[in-house]
Design an enzyme around this catalytic site. Sequence first.
Site, mmCIF file in Angstrom:
data_model
loop_
_atom_site.group_PDB
_atom_site.id
_atom_site.type_symbol
_atom_site.label_atom_id
_atom_site.label_comp_id
_atom_site.label_asym_id
_atom_site.label_seq_id
_atom_site.Cartn_x
_atom_site.Cartn_y
_atom_site.Cartn_z
ATOM 1 N N CYS A 147 -13.110 0.196 4.735
ATOM 2 C CA CYS A 147 -14.106 1.220 4.375
ATOM 3 C C CYS A 147 -15.072 0.609 3.370
ATOM 4 O O CYS A 147 -14.924 0.787 2.167
ATOM 5 C CB CYS A 147 -13.390 2.428 3.779
ATOM 6 S SG CYS A 147 -14.547 3.737 3.372
ATOM 7 N N PRO A 181 -1.716 6.554 3.298
ATOM 8 C CA PRO A 181 -0.728 7.631 3.440
ATOM 9 C C PRO A 181 -0.352 7.972 4.880
ATOM 10 O O PRO A 181 0.360 8.939 5.109
ATOM 11 C CB PRO A 181 -1.424 8.813 2.785
ATOM 12 C CG PRO A 181 -2.890 8.569 3.024
ATOM 13 C CD PRO A 181 -3.057 7.074 2.974
ATOM 14 N N ASP A 223 5.479 -6.381 1.326
ATOM 15 C CA ASP A 223 4.182 -6.975 1.013
ATOM 16 C C ASP A 223 3.745 -7.711 2.282
ATOM 17 O O ASP A 223 4.388 -8.694 2.676
ATOM 18 C CB ASP A 223 4.354 -7.952 -0.154
ATOM 19 C CG ASP A 223 3.043 -8.627 -0.509
ATOM 20 O OD1 ASP A 223 2.069 -8.471 0.260
ATOM 21 O OD2 ASP A 223 2.998 -9.317 -1.548
HETATM 22 C C1 LIG Z 1 -7.110 1.868 2.632
HETATM 23 S S1 LIG Z 1 -5.459 2.165 2.332
HETATM 24 C C2 LIG Z 1 -4.797 2.390 3.931
HETATM 25 C C3 LIG Z 1 -5.050 3.753 4.523
HETATM 26 C C4 LIG Z 1 -4.209 4.007 5.756
HETATM 27 N N1 LIG Z 1 -4.442 2.989 6.782
HETATM 28 C C5 LIG Z 1 -4.474 5.370 6.359
HETATM 29 O O1 LIG Z 1 -5.314 5.457 7.265
HETATM 30 O O2 LIG Z 1 -3.871 6.344 5.922
HETATM 31 C C6 LIG Z 1 -4.895 0.562 1.932
HETATM 32 C C7 LIG Z 1 -3.395 0.482 1.699
HETATM 33 O O3 LIG Z 1 -3.029 -0.893 1.643
HETATM 34 C C8 LIG Z 1 -1.872 -0.972 0.838
HETATM 35 N N2 LIG Z 1 -1.664 -2.400 0.477
HETATM 36 C C9 LIG Z 1 -2.371 -3.133 -0.403
HETATM 37 N N3 LIG Z 1 -1.867 -4.388 -0.466
HETATM 38 C C10 LIG Z 1 -0.837 -4.441 0.410
HETATM 39 C C11 LIG Z 1 0.075 -5.471 0.791
HETATM 40 N N4 LIG Z 1 0.023 -6.697 0.251
HETATM 41 N N5 LIG Z 1 1.005 -5.189 1.729
HETATM 42 C C12 LIG Z 1 1.074 -3.957 2.278
HETATM 43 N N6 LIG Z 1 0.249 -2.938 1.935
HETATM 44 C C13 LIG Z 1 -0.702 -3.179 1.021
HETATM 45 C C14 LIG Z 1 -2.202 -0.059 -0.323
HETATM 46 O O4 LIG Z 1 -1.039 0.358 -1.003
HETATM 47 C C15 LIG Z 1 -2.915 1.095 0.390
HETATM 48 O O5 LIG Z 1 -2.031 2.141 0.650
#
Ligand SMILES: C[S@@+](CC[C@H](N)C(=O)[O-])C[C@H]1O[C@@H](n2cnc3c(N)ncnc32)[C@H](O)[C@@H]1O
Length: 498
Positions: A310, A195, A242
């Site tokens: 994490c 987010p 993506d």
């Molecule tokens: C751990 S969260 C990130 C938290 C964020 N960095 C923060 O500190 O607020 C991982 C994110 O990766 C995104 N995600 C997963 N696969 C992805 C992809 N292929 N391309 C871009 N984003 C992706 C998910 O939707 C999710 O929001």
Amino acid sequence: MYNLAELTQRHDEELNFLIAKLEILKKKSALNPYEAKVMITELLWGRQFLMSGNQKVEAIKFYEDDLREAYIQARDICNPIENKNPNLPVYIRINTLTISIEDTLNAFYKEGWNLLPRCNSYSEYLSVLQRLGERDFIRDYHISELLAFPPGTLFYNHPGYIKGKFLYQDKGSCLSSFLLNPKPDSVVFDACAAPGIKTNHLANIMNNTGLIYANDIHPLRVKKMIDLLGLTETNARILKEDFISMDYSAYADVKYILVEPSSTYSGIFYAVGARMKKVGLMRRQFVSNTMLRSALQQFPNVKRVVYTICSLYSEEGEEIIEQVMKEVGDSFTLLDIKKMLWNEWESMSQPGNICGGKCLRIVPEYDLCQGYFVAVFERNFDVPIPPYSKKLRRAGAVYDINELEKVKTVNPRGRVVEKLIPKNKAPIIEQLIKKQHAKTIKNKNQKMNKKFRQQREQRFILHKNTNVATSSATINNTNTPPVCNEEMHTITQSQLYP
Ligand SMILES: C[S@@+](CC[C@H](N)C(=O)[O-])C[C@H]1O[C@@H](n2cnc3c(N)ncnc32)[C@H](O)[C@@H]1O
């Protein structure tokens, strides 16, 4: 099954909180509350993953990252007392784009909080942190805009939190942007940004100069990020791509990249969940590996890349660095993070592999923050980057696209489709696939036949009943003996089962 039911009951209050906060039942109307609760329990406190399945399972999986993120708030609000004891300090990071550190410290002082003096060493800091009094708070030893409060302190209703003057952000989470340390006016790519907590931290570090591409694949989470970043970050440009398959050519000016893929979040759940099953971990490992390789090999001018996750599992940390370093060779160097933290840090990845004690491997009980893994890659511009090669996962193993070949096969619907399978295993797998499809089609036909027979039988019974009813109606009206419609019976039977 009993365990799952018991767990679901035990976490009922948190589950109600999560379902209401994320509006899951409103947005996914096909789900009923009981199914939703059981699936969320399995995801958060049970086996920690849901196999792909029907629409309902996919509906819950859609919220996976949000559920894990909101879990901390659910736990804090539903069990404030229980959570005070074994837990970590509560960290908040000052949003320096909206308020200065000095003003924030003064504001807390006026509210009756007691700011402890800075410590002379990290070990002294950790021991002070362990013994924070009820109204004490302290500035973090490494990150000056980070403040630590006693475990269980709640700020959800604090005006400073509501107005975005500070954010909840654990130290483990802050360290990645701190170590990426982008220079003002540079171009940064936050690959999995929603987010947007770390994007906000990066904008703070760059003092809102330069440009940050804040990218995420998930539409709902991108919306949340727009809300969060819309407040102050003028240097963030939101993308919904993506990261694994996007067109990278437009981003040749990117100098810094932060990669934080979705994870098991075992770094937060260390005290709660059981260890995740290997199968789920391997799938995650493949995705994280592909993302990190994309960051290192698809941006020709990138200078520094930070990978963070994490997780407490080496499958999501050290093993990925090991695999990726073999691909990129000397074009990147792993920086020694201990040195970057002025040698004032103890919990590093184990020496002996490629990570060789250079990556952060946070131990929550020791470092008093959530269990993140962090690796910092620095580009060596004297060595060309080996070209990126697409890889695919087949039968649990990872193959380079060149090691695969196309095989024509028949899918369960009977259509001819092409499948990529490993060259050396092609003849065996081809046979296997053919057999499997033949079996599936046979089973499907049998099922169809059975269903069809049942339907016809039902129609026959209906038909028979109608005849009997007609006959009795005739009896009542004419007083003639009932006609046993034997002939009709036989005809229909023989028609049905020729
Ligand atoms: C751990 S969260 C990130 C938290 C964020 N960095 C923060 O500190 O607020 C991982 C994110 O990766 C995104 N995600 C997963 N696969 C992805 C992809 N292929 N391309 C871009 N984003 C992706 C998910 O939707 C999710 O929001």
